[in-house]
Design an enzyme around this catalytic site. Structure first.
Site, PDB file in Angstrom:
ATOM      1  CD  GLU A  62     -18.267  19.241  -5.990  1.00  6.55           C
ATOM      2  OE1 GLU A  62     -17.990  19.856  -7.046  1.00  6.55           O
ATOM      3  OE2 GLU A  62     -19.324  18.617  -5.831  1.00  6.55           O
ATOM      4  CE1 TYR A  99     -14.933  15.700  -8.963  1.00  3.45           C
ATOM      5  CE2 TYR A  99     -15.129  14.343  -6.997  1.00  3.45           C
ATOM      6  CZ  TYR A  99     -15.276  15.555  -7.644  1.00  3.45           C
ATOM      7  OH  TYR A  99     -15.769  16.636  -6.942  1.00  3.45           O
ATOM      8  CD  GLU A 101     -15.128  16.416  -3.233  1.00  4.50           C
ATOM      9  OE1 GLU A 101     -15.507  17.128  -2.281  1.00  4.50           O
ATOM     10  OE2 GLU A 101     -15.870  16.042  -4.166  1.00  4.50           O
ATOM     11  CG  HIS A 152     -19.134  16.174  -1.038  1.00  3.45           C
ATOM     12  ND1 HIS A 152     -18.436  16.428  -2.217  1.00  3.45           N
ATOM     13  CD2 HIS A 152     -20.450  16.112  -1.393  1.00  3.45           C
ATOM     14  CE1 HIS A 152     -19.293  16.498  -3.223  1.00  3.45           C
ATOM     15  NE2 HIS A 152     -20.509  16.298  -2.743  1.00  3.45           N
ATOM     16  CG  ASP A 186     -23.151  18.547  -1.185  1.00  4.81           C
ATOM     17  OD1 ASP A 186     -24.289  18.183  -0.841  1.00  4.81           O
ATOM     18  OD2 ASP A 186     -22.753  18.537  -2.369  1.00  4.81           O
ATOM     19  CG  ASP A 231     -25.052  22.360   0.711  1.00  5.02           C
ATOM     20  OD1 ASP A 231     -23.857  22.075   0.574  1.00  5.02           O
ATOM     21  OD2 ASP A 231     -25.846  22.475  -0.256  1.00  5.02           O
ATOM     22  CG  HIS A 271     -24.222  22.953  -3.744  1.00  2.00           C
ATOM     23  ND1 HIS A 271     -24.795  22.178  -2.770  1.00  2.00           N
ATOM     24  CD2 HIS A 271     -23.944  22.113  -4.778  1.00  2.00           C
ATOM     25  CE1 HIS A 271     -24.858  20.923  -3.181  1.00  2.00           C
ATOM     26  NE2 HIS A 271     -24.348  20.859  -4.392  1.00  2.00           N
TER      27      HIS A 271
END
Length: 280
Positions: A62, A99, A101, A152, A186, A231, A271
């Protein structure tokens, strides 16, 4: 003189043997929405730096702003001049233009170096954020070469994405020429996103080449209202599996270790990092 020569040879051999016993400490951490704004808080920055400095290699999930990760490495290296960090960063990932990342992988340059990086070519768009692979060469641990693959998953697509990781692993390892690999990140691999039944029947779990290291009863979340092992580490390759340090794979609860308040902890992430050691 002959005795002295033999002595120095013995010291050299012992030194080489000692070097061979060094372990690499590896981690993965979803630092929620890592940005320059987050790092502008000195207390939060200090906590993040303390966490990262525990590790030789760590993936950061992220990363919202690539400038932030380079800023973080610069700040880290002000405190680690003798053993600084390098970083490699994936492309921007995500299907939603509002969005995206990146994945970042930080590593201590005195301990390992990057041989190759590979962004998985997700031509069928099966991953919301396609895997990013980094091939490392370790200077003083075993295996000498291994691949670190970051992922992720999209929570709602977790079972399917984990199934597709098997073919992604085959693609990456065939390209890079070795089988030893760590899949980390993740993975949303628990609770409502991956029930125990779906976990037990998932191809990434049933394929015997892969070993899951973080138990499903672990909790990698900060919240006291959740108990989910989102995770995970998943390892493949005989030499890598043989060199996992027993009982080293775990969640690192930095809130407890640093005696932080919930507000201090949540300012860092929702996290907790996961960690493992290799090179036994």
């Amino acid at each position: 003189m002959k005795q002295m020569t033999m002595y120095f040879r013995l010291v050299l051999l012992l030194s080489i043997a000692t070097v061979g016993l060094c372990n690499l400490k590896i981690a993965s951490f979803n630092i929620k929405w890592l940005s320059v704004n987050k790092l502008s808080n000195n207390e939060t920055l200090s906590i993040i730096k303390q966490i990262i400095q525990r590790y030789d290699i760590i993936s950061i999930i992220e990363v919202r702003d690539d400038h932030a990760i380079h800023m973080l490495v610069q700040k880290l290296n002000m405190d680690n001049r003798d053993n600084p960090y390098g970083v490699v960063v994936s492309k921007k990932l995500g299907r939603n233009v509002h969005y995206t990342e990146s994945y970042a992988v930080l590593f201590r340059i005195n301990n390992v170096f990057v041989q190759e990086v590979h962004q998985f070519p997700d031509q069928d768009d099966v991953f919301a954020r396609e895997p990013y692979a980094v091939m490392f060469h370790s200077l003083d641990s075993r295996p000498a070469n291994f691949i670190y693959i970051v992922l992720h998953t999209q929570p709602t697509d977790t079972p399917a994405e984990l199934e597709h990781m098997v073919s992604a692993y085959d693609n990456i390892t065939n390209l890079m020429g070795i089988q030893d690999a760590i899949i980390a990140g993740d993975l949303n691999a628990d609770c409502r996103y991956l029930s125990h039944t779906r976990h037990d029947n998932n191809l990434l779990y049933t394929d015997k080449r892969f070993t899951w290291l973080i138990d499903s009863d672990a909790d990698s979340t900060v919240s006291t209202s959740t108990d989910c092992a989102y995770d995970r580490f998943i390892v493949a390759g005989d030499e890598l599996k043989q060199n996992i340090v027993p009982n080293s794979a775990r969640v690192y609860n930095f809130q407890q270790a640093m005696n932080l308040t919930p507000n201090q902890t949540n300012a860092v992430s929702d996290h907790l990092p996961i960690e493992v050691q290799i090179g036994n």
